[in-house]
Design a protein around this motif. Sequence first.
Motif, PDB file in Angstrom:
ATOM      1  N   CYS A  11       0.163 -21.109 -28.899  1.00 47.29           N
ATOM      2  CA  CYS A  11       0.633 -22.213 -27.953  1.00 47.29           C
ATOM      3  C   CYS A  11       0.288 -23.367 -28.828  1.00 47.29           C
ATOM      4  N   PRO A  12       0.373 -24.720 -28.171  1.00 47.32           N
ATOM      5  CA  PRO A  12       0.153 -25.845 -28.859  1.00 47.32           C
ATOM      6  C   PRO A  12      -1.332 -26.440 -28.248  1.00 47.32           C
ATOM      7  N   THR A  13      -1.918 -27.434 -28.888  1.00 46.42           N
ATOM      8  CA  THR A  13      -2.963 -27.916 -28.403  1.00 46.42           C
ATOM      9  C   THR A  13      -2.982 -28.888 -27.677  1.00 46.42           C
ATOM     10  N   TYR A  14      -3.232 -28.886 -26.443  1.00 44.18           N
ATOM     11  CA  TYR A  14      -3.277 -30.085 -25.477  1.00 44.18           C
ATOM     12  C   TYR A  14      -4.811 -30.493 -25.023  1.00 44.18           C
ATOM     13  N   TYR A  15      -5.337 -31.578 -25.655  1.00 41.13           N
ATOM     14  CA  TYR A  15      -6.780 -32.162 -25.427  1.00 41.13           C
ATOM     15  C   TYR A  15      -7.535 -30.910 -25.617  1.00 41.13           C
ATOM     16  N   ALA A  16      -7.605 -30.458 -26.723  1.00 41.85           N
ATOM     17  CA  ALA A  16      -8.499 -29.470 -27.274  1.00 41.85           C
ATOM     18  C   ALA A  16      -8.612 -28.233 -26.467  1.00 41.85           C
ATOM     19  N   GLY A  17      -7.370 -27.722 -25.909  1.00 42.03           N
ATOM     20  CA  GLY A  17      -7.150 -26.922 -24.910  1.00 42.03           C
ATOM     21  C   GLY A  17      -5.684 -26.229 -24.778  1.00 42.03           C
ATOM     22  N   ILE A  18      -5.912 -25.174 -24.323  1.00 44.68           N
ATOM     23  CA  ILE A  18      -4.541 -24.495 -24.010  1.00 44.68           C
ATOM     24  C   ILE A  18      -3.844 -25.242 -22.982  1.00 44.68           C
ATOM     25  N   PRO A  19      -2.500 -25.328 -22.893  1.00 42.77           N
ATOM     26  CA  PRO A  19      -1.450 -25.620 -22.115  1.00 42.77           C
ATOM     27  C   PRO A  19      -2.087 -25.224 -20.574  1.00 42.77           C
ATOM     28  N   GLY A  20      -1.765 -26.092 -19.549  1.00 38.87           N
ATOM     29  CA  GLY A  20      -1.921 -25.345 -18.126  1.00 38.87           C
ATOM     30  C   GLY A  20      -1.003 -23.889 -18.033  1.00 38.87           C
ATOM     31  N   THR A  21       0.016 -24.289 -18.105  1.00 37.85           N
ATOM     32  CA  THR A  21       1.320 -22.920 -17.994  1.00 37.85           C
ATOM     33  C   THR A  21       0.506 -21.870 -18.863  1.00 37.85           C
ATOM     34  N   MET A  22       0.131 -21.851 -19.899  1.00 40.15           N
ATOM     35  CA  MET A  22      -0.337 -20.738 -20.646  1.00 40.15           C
ATOM     36  C   MET A  22      -1.700 -20.434 -19.996  1.00 40.15           C
ATOM     37  N   LYS A  23      -2.253 -21.369 -19.596  1.00 39.72           N
ATOM     38  CA  LYS A  23      -3.708 -20.693 -18.804  1.00 39.72           C
ATOM     39  C   LYS A  23      -3.193 -19.974 -17.405  1.00 39.72           C
ATOM     40  N   SER A  24      -2.347 -20.429 -16.913  1.00 37.38           N
ATOM     41  CA  SER A  24      -1.896 -19.602 -15.597  1.00 37.38           C
ATOM     42  C   SER A  24      -1.136 -18.217 -15.915  1.00 37.38           C
ATOM     43  N   PHE A  25      -0.779 -18.281 -16.763  1.00 34.48           N
ATOM     44  CA  PHE A  25       0.114 -17.025 -17.431  1.00 34.48           C
ATOM     45  C   PHE A  25      -1.137 -16.037 -17.834  1.00 34.48           C
ATOM     46  N   LEU A  26      -1.890 -16.445 -18.656  1.00 33.12           N
ATOM     47  CA  LEU A  26      -2.964 -15.519 -19.479  1.00 33.12           C
ATOM     48  C   LEU A  26      -3.930 -15.185 -18.165  1.00 33.12           C
ATOM     49  N   ASP A  27      -4.330 -15.902 -17.308  1.00 29.99           N
ATOM     50  CA  ASP A  27      -5.067 -15.426 -16.059  1.00 29.99           C
ATOM     51  C   ASP A  27      -4.371 -14.577 -15.203  1.00 29.99           C
ATOM     52  N   ARG A  28      -3.274 -14.557 -14.963  1.00 25.39           N
ATOM     53  CA  ARG A  28      -2.649 -13.703 -14.083  1.00 25.39           C
ATOM     54  C   ARG A  28      -2.222 -12.264 -15.066  1.00 25.39           C
ATOM     55  N   VAL A  29      -1.696 -12.537 -16.152  1.00 28.66           N
ATOM     56  CA  VAL A  29      -1.221 -11.342 -17.153  1.00 28.66           C
ATOM     57  C   VAL A  29      -2.243 -10.563 -17.452  1.00 28.66           C
ATOM     58  N   PHE A  30      -3.502 -11.249 -17.613  1.00 31.86           N
ATOM     59  CA  PHE A  30      -4.663 -10.346 -18.148  1.00 31.86           C
ATOM     60  C   PHE A  30      -5.592  -9.692 -16.745  1.00 31.86           C
ATOM     61  N   TYR A  31      -5.375 -10.419 -15.676  1.00 29.28           N
ATOM     62  CA  TYR A  31      -6.170  -9.857 -14.606  1.00 29.28           C
ATOM     63  C   TYR A  31      -5.331  -8.936 -14.044  1.00 29.28           C
ATOM     64  N   THR A  32      -3.902  -8.771 -14.242  1.00 28.32           N
ATOM     65  CA  THR A  32      -3.047  -7.505 -13.908  1.00 28.32           C
ATOM     66  C   THR A  32      -3.283  -6.449 -14.909  1.00 28.32           C
ATOM     67  N   SER A  33      -3.532  -6.745 -16.119  1.00 29.67           N
ATOM     68  CA  SER A  33      -3.052  -5.906 -17.212  1.00 29.67           C
ATOM     69  C   SER A  33      -4.110  -5.342 -18.227  1.00 29.67           C
ATOM     70  N   SER A  34      -5.099  -6.049 -18.178  1.00 27.60           N
ATOM     71  CA  SER A  34      -6.267  -5.937 -19.267  1.00 27.60           C
ATOM     72  C   SER A  34      -6.443  -4.609 -19.640  1.00 27.60           C
ATOM     73  N   ARG A  35      -6.482  -3.639 -18.719  1.00 25.94           N
ATOM     74  CA  ARG A  35      -6.733  -2.200 -18.951  1.00 25.94           C
ATOM     75  C   ARG A  35      -5.774  -1.574 -19.769  1.00 25.94           C
ATOM     76  N   TYR A  36      -4.451  -2.136 -19.587  1.00 27.85           N
ATOM     77  CA  TYR A  36      -3.324  -1.684 -20.402  1.00 27.85           C
ATOM     78  C   TYR A  36      -3.332  -2.024 -22.010  1.00 27.85           C
ATOM     79  N   PHE A  37      -4.227  -3.286 -22.157  1.00 27.91           N
ATOM     80  CA  PHE A  37      -4.115  -3.802 -23.441  1.00 27.91           C
ATOM     81  C   PHE A  37      -5.125  -3.138 -24.343  1.00 27.91           C
ATOM     82  N   ARG A  38      -6.042  -2.326 -23.713  1.00 30.36           N
ATOM     83  CA  ARG A  38      -7.261  -1.818 -24.523  1.00 30.36           C
ATOM     84  C   ARG A  38      -6.848  -1.244 -25.585  1.00 30.36           C
ATOM     85  N   GLY A  39      -7.190  -1.622 -26.752  1.00 29.74           N
ATOM     86  CA  GLY A  39      -6.905  -0.869 -28.041  1.00 29.74           C
ATOM     87  C   GLY A  39      -5.778  -1.291 -29.098  1.00 29.74           C
TER      88      GLY A  39
END
Length: 173
Positions: free
Chosen positions: A85-113
Motif C-alpha cells: 500500500c501507499p503511505t498516507y500520513y506515515a500510515g496505511i490508508p483507511g481502506t487498507m486498515k478496514s480490510f486488514l482488521d476484518r480479514v485478519f479477524y476472520t482468518s488469522s488462524r488460517y494464515f499461521r505458517g
Amino acid sequence: MKVIAINGSPHKNGNTTLALKTMTDELEKQGIETETIQIGNLSLRGCTACGHCSKSEGNRCVFADDGLNEIAQKMRNADGFILGCPTYYAGIPGTMKSFLDRVFYTSSRYFRGKVATSAAVVRRAGGVDVVHQLNNYLNLAQTVIPPSQYWTIAYGRTPGEVEGDGEGMQTLR
C-alpha cells in the motif's frame, strides 16, 4: 504454489501496482502463480468486533456485500501473500486498515505458517511506519516473513516514479 498480492492503493495503475508487480514478477520467474487483488478502491467497512465470524460457518464476516469474504477465502487457499500500500500520513490508508482488521479477524488462524511479506510506497518519509503496521498483522497471524536486505519500501509520488528508485526496486525483487 500460489501467492496473492493485496493492493491497498486506490489508484489501479500507480506506484503500489508497480511495486507489487516487481515482486510478483520475481515469484512467477520461480514458477509460482500470483494474483493481485485491488482493494484500495473498494468501499469497505471497518471491523465492529461483533463476533459473527467466530460463530459462522467458514468464519465469514457479517458484512457479506463487499467482497471481503471472497478475498479472505483466496488468501486462506493461497500458499502466501503480499500486502502492499501507499503511505498516507506515515500510515496505511483507511481502506487498507478496514480490510486488514476484518480479514485478519476472520482468518488469522488460517494464515499461521504461510509465507507473507509487505511493501510500502512513499513519497518521502513514513514508509518504515507503514511496513511496521503491515508486518504487525503478519506477525500476530504467525506468518513467516522472509528476511530482506532492507525495508521493502519504494520511493515515488507520481505514477511510475518508483521505477527510478533503483535500491528500492532491488529490495522489492
